[in-house]
Design an enzyme around this catalytic site. Structure first.
Site, PDB file in Angstrom:
ATOM      1  N   ASP A  69      23.559 -15.108  -6.874  1.00  7.11           N
ATOM      2  CA  ASP A  69      23.743 -13.849  -6.165  1.00  7.11           C
ATOM      3  C   ASP A  69      24.763 -12.968  -6.875  1.00  7.11           C
ATOM      4  OD1 ASP A  69      25.886 -15.533  -5.571  1.00  7.11           O
ATOM      5  OD2 ASP A  69      25.455 -15.669  -3.438  1.00  7.11           O
ATOM      6  N   GLU A 145      22.310 -15.183   5.024  1.00  3.42           N
ATOM      7  CA  GLU A 145      23.052 -15.287   6.277  1.00  3.42           C
ATOM      8  C   GLU A 145      22.141 -15.776   7.403  1.00  3.42           C
ATOM      9  OE1 GLU A 145      26.054 -15.147   5.884  1.00  3.42           O
ATOM     10  OE2 GLU A 145      26.827 -13.357   4.910  1.00  3.42           O
TER      11      GLU A 145
END
Ligand code: GLP
Length: 265
Positions: A69, A145
């Protein structure tokens, strides 16, 4: 999912490094494709791999690597970019070609286009042989998330408030923490041929228990790893403290070590 409960960070680092060493040596001159993670959890393993490179001739020269990421808005050279983090904490200490260590471009005009390009690039390179992961206290892996689709691909994501709070320790103020990132998806991560996740400390205990023993659900994104056949989890006693089956994992390790004659200590 193989769960290994270790006595300390050194033991954990050796076990994780063993997995990397095996993949790298098996690939030989073809070179392995490594999946690298940022955060504090992989650092002891990265230090151990740097030591093996310097003192035991472990070479990464033929390898390539993809990061999980990157923060949206941070240029590659920014102190807190993941591009920079992985170089400062791992890549600069080994002999991998710097240009072969690839991460999403956090400054791309269109993060969604960049994310799709990045995702395709992993596939075009033949996929990841071994992915190392940490875990967020809310159960995220990479920046997936709670609420992330279990089939998600690399995409722009908005960070959870708790993640911003957790990661603010790296920034001067909480307001400096980017609120978006480009993150490999749970589906993307799940395509790695092998995965090793490492965690330590009490604040990871619930996430680890949910990941290993909870119901597979977008509520705890790391539970997606239960669907992968080759996952090793390396945790210290504190991170393992809420595992209901901890005794079984210890028992399993004793039996396996006895039969293979390995022993990790
Ligand atoms: C970050 C990263 C994750 C990492 C997690 C845990 O948000 N995007 O890849 O696993 O935090 O970080 P740490 O290992 O520092 O606890």
């Amino acid at each position: 999912m193989e769960i290994i409960i270790v006595a300390d960070a050194d033991e954990g680092a050796r076990i994780v490094a063993d997995q990397f060493e095996q993949i790298v040596r098996e690939a030989g001159s073809t070179g392995a494709t490594l999946g690298l993670a940022t955060g504090s959890s992989p650092l002891p393993a990265y230090r151990e791999l740097i030591r093996r490179h310097r003192h035991e001739g472990l070479s990464f020269a033929a390898c390539r690597a993809f990061l999980l990421d990157e923060y949206v808005g941070l240029p590659a050279g920014h102190e807190q970019s993941y591009h920079r983090f992985i170089r400062d904490n791992f890549v600069s200490g080994i002999d991998i070609d710097d240009a072969a260590v690839i991460s999403p471009d956090g400054t791309a005009d269109d993060p969604a286009v960049e994310a799709a390009r990045y995702d395709a690039g992993i596939g075009a390179a033949g996929g990841v042989d071994l992915q190392i992961l940490g875990i967020g206290s809310n159960g995220h892996i990479a920046f997936n998330e709670p609420g992330s689709s279990l089939a998600s691909r690399t995409r722009p994501v908005v960070l959870a408030e708790s993640t911003i709070a957790d990661n603010s320790r790296y920034f001067e103020t909480r307001e400096d923490v980017p609120v978006q990132a480009i993150s490999q998806g749970l589906g993307t991560i799940g395509e790695a041929r092998r995965i090793v996740l490492t965690a330590s400390g009490q604040n990871k205990a619930e996430a680890i228990a949910q990941m290993a023993e909870g119901a597979v659900s977008a509520r705890w994104p790391a539970t997606s790893l239960q669907l992968h056949p080759e996952v090793t989890v390396v945790v210290d006693e504190a991170a393992a403290s809420r595992l209901e089956l901890a005794d079984y994992y210890r028992h399993t390790r004793r039996i396996v070590d006895h039969h293979t004659g390995t022993g990790h200590s």
